[in-house]
Design an enzyme around this catalytic site. Sequence first.
Site, PDB file in Angstrom:
ATOM      1  N   GLN A 177       0.817  -1.220   0.000  1.00 23.44           N
ATOM      2  CA  GLN A 177       0.000   0.000   0.000  1.00 23.44           C
ATOM      3  C   GLN A 177       0.850   1.268   0.000  1.00 23.44           C
ATOM      4  O   GLN A 177       0.419   2.299  -0.505  1.00 23.44           O
ATOM      5  CB  GLN A 177      -0.930   0.028   1.223  1.00 23.44           C
ATOM      6  N   SER A 197       3.437  -4.425  -5.235  1.00 26.43           N
ATOM      7  CA  SER A 197       2.566  -4.999  -6.256  1.00 26.43           C
ATOM      8  C   SER A 197       2.180  -3.955  -7.297  1.00 26.43           C
ATOM      9  O   SER A 197       1.898  -2.802  -6.951  1.00 26.43           O
ATOM     10  CB  SER A 197       1.311  -5.544  -5.565  1.00 26.43           C
ATOM     11  N   GLY A 198       2.137  -4.360  -8.567  1.00 26.66           N
ATOM     12  CA  GLY A 198       1.849  -3.429  -9.650  1.00 26.66           C
ATOM     13  C   GLY A 198       0.462  -2.815  -9.606  1.00 26.66           C
ATOM     14  O   GLY A 198       0.294  -1.613  -9.798  1.00 26.66           O
ATOM     15  N   CYS A 323     -10.652  -8.839   0.296  1.00 27.59           N
ATOM     16  CA  CYS A 323     -10.409 -10.270   0.464  1.00 27.59           C
ATOM     17  C   CYS A 323     -11.365 -10.859   1.486  1.00 27.59           C
ATOM     18  O   CYS A 323     -11.630 -12.048   1.475  1.00 27.59           O
ATOM     19  CB  CYS A 323      -8.981 -10.508   0.940  1.00 27.59           C
TER      20      CYS A 323
HETATM   21  C1  LIG Z   1      -3.175  -5.958  -2.072  1.00 27.97           C
HETATM   22  C2  LIG Z   1      -2.262  -6.271  -0.984  1.00 27.97           C
HETATM   23  C3  LIG Z   1      -1.485  -7.449  -1.011  1.00 27.97           C
HETATM   24  C4  LIG Z   1      -1.629  -8.471  -2.101  1.00 27.97           C
HETATM   25  O1  LIG Z   1      -1.124  -8.037  -3.328  1.00 27.97           O
HETATM   26  P1  LIG Z   1      -1.553  -8.805  -4.662  1.00 27.97           P
HETATM   27  O2  LIG Z   1      -0.699  -8.212  -5.718  1.00 27.97           O
HETATM   28  O3  LIG Z   1      -3.007  -8.526  -4.861  1.00 27.97           O
HETATM   29  O4  LIG Z   1      -1.280 -10.254  -4.451  1.00 27.97           O
HETATM   30  C5  LIG Z   1      -0.601  -7.665   0.026  1.00 27.97           C
HETATM   31  N1  LIG Z   1      -0.466  -6.778   1.023  1.00 27.97           N
HETATM   32  C6  LIG Z   1      -1.176  -5.646   1.073  1.00 27.97           C
HETATM   33  C7  LIG Z   1      -0.950  -4.683   2.196  1.00 27.97           C
HETATM   34  C8  LIG Z   1      -2.100  -5.349   0.080  1.00 27.97           C
HETATM   35  O5  LIG Z   1      -2.808  -4.228   0.139  1.00 27.97           O
END
Ligand SMILES: *Cc1c(COP(=O)(O)O)cnc(C)c1O
Length: 393
Positions: A177, A197-198, A323
């Site tokens: 985040q 994450s992208g 989730c």
């Molecule tokens: C979205 C998120 C993830 C997971 O990332 P993905 O790319 O969707 O697998 C992990 N940690 C946090 C804090 C997130 O917000």
Amino acid sequence: MIYLDNAATTKTAPEVVDAMLPYFSEYYGNASTIYGLGSESKKAITNAREIIAGSLGAKPEEIYFTAGGSESDNWALKATAEAYASKGKHIITTKIEHHAVLHTCEYLEKQGYEVTYLNVDRDGVIDLEELKSAIRPDTILISIMFANNEIGTIEPVREIGEIARERGVLFHTDAVQAFGQTPINVDELHIDMLSASGHKLNGPKGIGFLYIRTGVKIRSFVHGGAQERSRRAGTENVPGIVGLGAAVERAVSTMGPRTQKERDLRDYLIGRVEREIPYCWLNGHREKRLPNNANFSFLYIEGESMLIMLDMKGICASSGSACTSGSLDPSHVLLAIGLKHEEAHGSLRLTLSEETTREELDFVVEELKKIVERLRQMSPLYEDFLKNQKADG
Ligand SMILES: *Cc1c(COP(=O)(O)O)cnc(C)c1O
């Protein structure tokens, strides 16, 4: 439509899509080949790796591409647990981590590891003294998120890094985040591993990376070819990697003005909701918080009903983390900050983007006022509350 669920995912930026397209159609070569077509792919991967490393003050060879934040978290935890098992089997994390960390910890517990889950205060911040006293001679890893995905609270990462460094324990942070929203330098903050994450920063879905500091012993996560220095095999997701690189470049170069705009609008939204809707409050730390996150609890309201009614007005929001929606359990994060079950159930997360406007937020607040009013009128608990209030004078 008004999209206020940017913590769940973001729109892929047009310039990111443009950067990716040639790697589907024109430059489709396998980066492991010798001929020119393959080297175009290889060059693109190298370029993206350099951009990402540069954004963190890291070296390119410390960046490993993965299929996203969940994979990076899994890798960081499982592979260090395995590589350092001879030193010890104790891991420290928090009660408010993303499930990608929490469920991996539960898996490791079944494998004979011991995990300490640190508490957080009412704002969602860990206690550094509690962290210090949780460290034992057999502690091999501290995994604490940079910023929380539900309530937006930013943890004292620099202090955590200093403590980890002093005590000789590895420090992993889930920065999914925070990355792109706040400047991060892995050396200044003493971070040994970092997940990102992208799709949380206007890049594509299914691509992310794990930063692993040189010298950290870490096992291969996917066995096979020699990709990613033999630690994560598989033909590279070249368009995804190019898209991630473009998204990071964009996020870094626009960070200052973009996050200031989001912060101003976020505070405008928080101010209006707090002033104009009774019996509600803000969750998460007021200052140490992601620039685009607002999370409220409304008494005598079911979050799910609120989401459905907002959706009917074209407003996309979340009542916790995407989730966990579909499950009736209240959010583990909201329980960890001390909310009662019914308070956690009445929560609403609104996460802004750089495209969010004040007009949109005005519309959302007006609709929210009506929705809260209507849902409370249907609530027997609210009726009782009003009666008792009258009786009390
Ligand atoms: C979205 C998120 C993830 C997971 O990332 P993905 O790319 O969707 O697998 C992990 N940690 C946090 C804090 C997130 O917000």
